[in-house]
Design a protein around this motif. Sequence first.
Motif, short mmCIF file in Angstrom:
data_model
loop_
_atom_site.label_atom_id
_atom_site.label_comp_id
_atom_site.label_asym_id
_atom_site.label_seq_id
_atom_site.Cartn_x
_atom_site.Cartn_y
_atom_site.Cartn_z
N ALA A 59 46.08 40.04 35.29
CA ALA A 59 44.79 39.86 35.96
C ALA A 59 44.43 41.09 36.79
O ALA A 59 43.29 41.57 36.75
CB ALA A 59 44.82 38.61 36.84
N ARG A 60 45.36 41.62 37.55
CA ARG A 60 45.08 42.80 38.38
C ARG A 60 44.72 44.00 37.51
O ARG A 60 43.81 44.76 37.82
CB ARG A 60 46.28 43.13 39.26
CG ARG A 60 46.07 44.34 40.19
CD ARG A 60 47.34 44.59 40.99
NE ARG A 60 47.31 45.83 41.76
CZ ARG A 60 47.01 45.91 43.06
NH1 ARG A 60 46.70 44.81 43.73
NH2 ARG A 60 47.01 47.08 43.68
N GLU A 61 45.44 44.18 36.39
CA GLU A 61 45.15 45.28 35.48
C GLU A 61 43.76 45.13 34.85
O GLU A 61 43.05 46.12 34.67
CB GLU A 61 46.22 45.35 34.39
CG GLU A 61 47.57 45.83 34.91
CD GLU A 61 48.68 45.69 33.88
OE1 GLU A 61 49.74 46.30 34.06
OE2 GLU A 61 48.48 44.94 32.89
N LYS A 62 43.37 43.89 34.54
CA LYS A 62 42.04 43.66 33.98
C LYS A 62 40.95 44.05 34.97
O LYS A 62 39.96 44.72 34.61
CB LYS A 62 41.88 42.19 33.59
CG LYS A 62 42.68 41.75 32.38
CD LYS A 62 42.48 40.27 32.12
CE LYS A 62 43.27 39.80 30.90
NZ LYS A 62 43.06 38.37 30.62
N ILE A 63 41.12 43.63 36.22
CA ILE A 63 40.12 43.95 37.24
C ILE A 63 40.02 45.46 37.43
O ILE A 63 38.91 46.03 37.47
CB ILE A 63 40.48 43.28 38.58
CG1 ILE A 63 40.45 41.76 38.45
CG2 ILE A 63 39.53 43.74 39.68
CD1 ILE A 63 39.11 41.18 38.17
N ALA A 64 41.16 46.14 37.55
CA ALA A 64 41.15 47.59 37.74
C ALA A 64 40.53 48.30 36.54
O ALA A 64 39.75 49.24 36.69
CB ALA A 64 42.57 48.10 37.99
N SER A 65 40.85 47.85 35.33
CA SER A 65 40.29 48.46 34.13
C SER A 65 38.78 48.27 34.08
O SER A 65 38.04 49.19 33.69
CB SER A 65 40.93 47.84 32.88
OG SER A 65 42.31 48.11 32.82
N ALA B 196 43.19 57.46 41.94
CA ALA B 196 44.48 57.54 41.25
C ALA B 196 45.22 56.21 41.30
O ALA B 196 45.82 55.77 40.32
CB ALA B 196 45.33 58.65 41.88
N ALA B 197 45.20 55.56 42.47
CA ALA B 197 45.87 54.27 42.59
C ALA B 197 45.17 53.21 41.74
O ALA B 197 45.83 52.32 41.18
CB ALA B 197 45.90 53.85 44.05
N LEU B 198 43.85 53.29 41.62
CA LEU B 198 43.13 52.35 40.78
C LEU B 198 43.52 52.54 39.32
O LEU B 198 43.69 51.55 38.58
CB LEU B 198 41.62 52.55 40.95
CG LEU B 198 40.72 51.57 40.19
CD1 LEU B 198 40.91 50.14 40.69
CD2 LEU B 198 39.25 51.98 40.31
N ASP C 31 47.19 51.56 32.55
CA ASP C 31 47.08 52.62 31.55
C ASP C 31 47.96 53.80 31.96
O ASP C 31 48.81 53.68 32.83
CB ASP C 31 45.62 53.05 31.39
CG ASP C 31 44.78 51.92 30.80
OD1 ASP C 31 45.32 51.16 29.98
OD2 ASP C 31 43.61 51.79 31.19
N ALA C 32 47.73 54.96 31.35
CA ALA C 32 48.56 56.13 31.64
C ALA C 32 48.58 56.39 33.14
O ALA C 32 47.54 56.48 33.78
CB ALA C 32 48.03 57.35 30.92
N PRO C 33 49.76 56.49 33.76
CA PRO C 33 49.84 56.65 35.21
C PRO C 33 49.33 58.00 35.68
O PRO C 33 49.49 59.02 35.01
CB PRO C 33 51.35 56.52 35.50
CG PRO C 33 52.01 56.95 34.23
CD PRO C 33 51.10 56.48 33.13
N ALA C 34 48.67 58.00 36.84
CA ALA C 34 48.24 59.23 37.48
C ALA C 34 49.27 59.61 38.53
O ALA C 34 50.01 58.76 39.02
CB ALA C 34 46.86 59.03 38.13
N PRO C 35 49.38 60.89 38.90
CA PRO C 35 50.34 61.30 39.92
C PRO C 35 50.09 60.56 41.23
O PRO C 35 48.94 60.33 41.62
CB PRO C 35 50.07 62.81 40.07
CG PRO C 35 49.39 63.21 38.81
CD PRO C 35 48.59 62.02 38.38
#
Length: 253
Positions: free
Chosen positions: A153-159, A227-229, A235-239
């Motif tokens: 659910a959190r990943e869906k919202i962020a995406s 970046a945190a979002l 998805d692919a992580p940001a630094p």
Amino acid sequence: MMDATHPTDCASCPIRDIALCAKCDDGELAKIARIKSTRRFEAGQTIAAQGEGIPLVSSIVDGVAAVSRTLEDGRTQLAGLLFAKDMVGAPGEGQAAYDIVAKTPVTLCCFERHAFEAHVEEMPHLASRLAELALDERDAARAYLFLLGRKTAREKIASFLLFLIERQRQMAGSEAPGIIRLPVSRDEIGSLLGLALETVSRHLNGLGRDGILQILDHRRLRILDRAALERSSGDAPAPMTPRELQVIPRKSA
């Protein structure tokens, strides 16, 4: 559909570089301009109704529309959002498979279907751009299926928020950098993502508590940490930022 307004000048179109006619040369542009009109819909007005004929091929110039379908039990399922450059009534699509409703004021660039389809056969640049838009729609559908089937659910919202950032960047008169305007309610976001209203609210508030975003009002968010979002989307992580690194617990020796 609403009555047509006066045609607009293609040279001043706010989405000229990404529009349906983006690849047309001056001669091709002049030809399709002769069969073009614009139509304006206010928020809440129906642009196309499920099962009804679509006499026009149209492209959204500005605004946001929702694509939905009414289920047998009377519930409405939101299936997607349409933004600038997205099409309503593609060539060969004479009947609406979904309801399309303006969620904000929407301007459409419209072409009479039969005249437009005749031009497609004569204009390679127009045909090429239509193929690109069809591929974009296919890729978006695949990404949507992955989002529904594989993400938390959190990943869906962020995406979804990252999707809005990218699409609103292309819109004329968009919000200031870092500000997201939600074109639909939290309940509708839940319908789109397969989540309950309470789940959407809980995770938006959670992203706020984590310092990733700030909720300005019921329709506007400020992104504080892009970046945190992106990491929250799965998805692919940001630094990681220096601030985030500081809060990582140290392992004891």
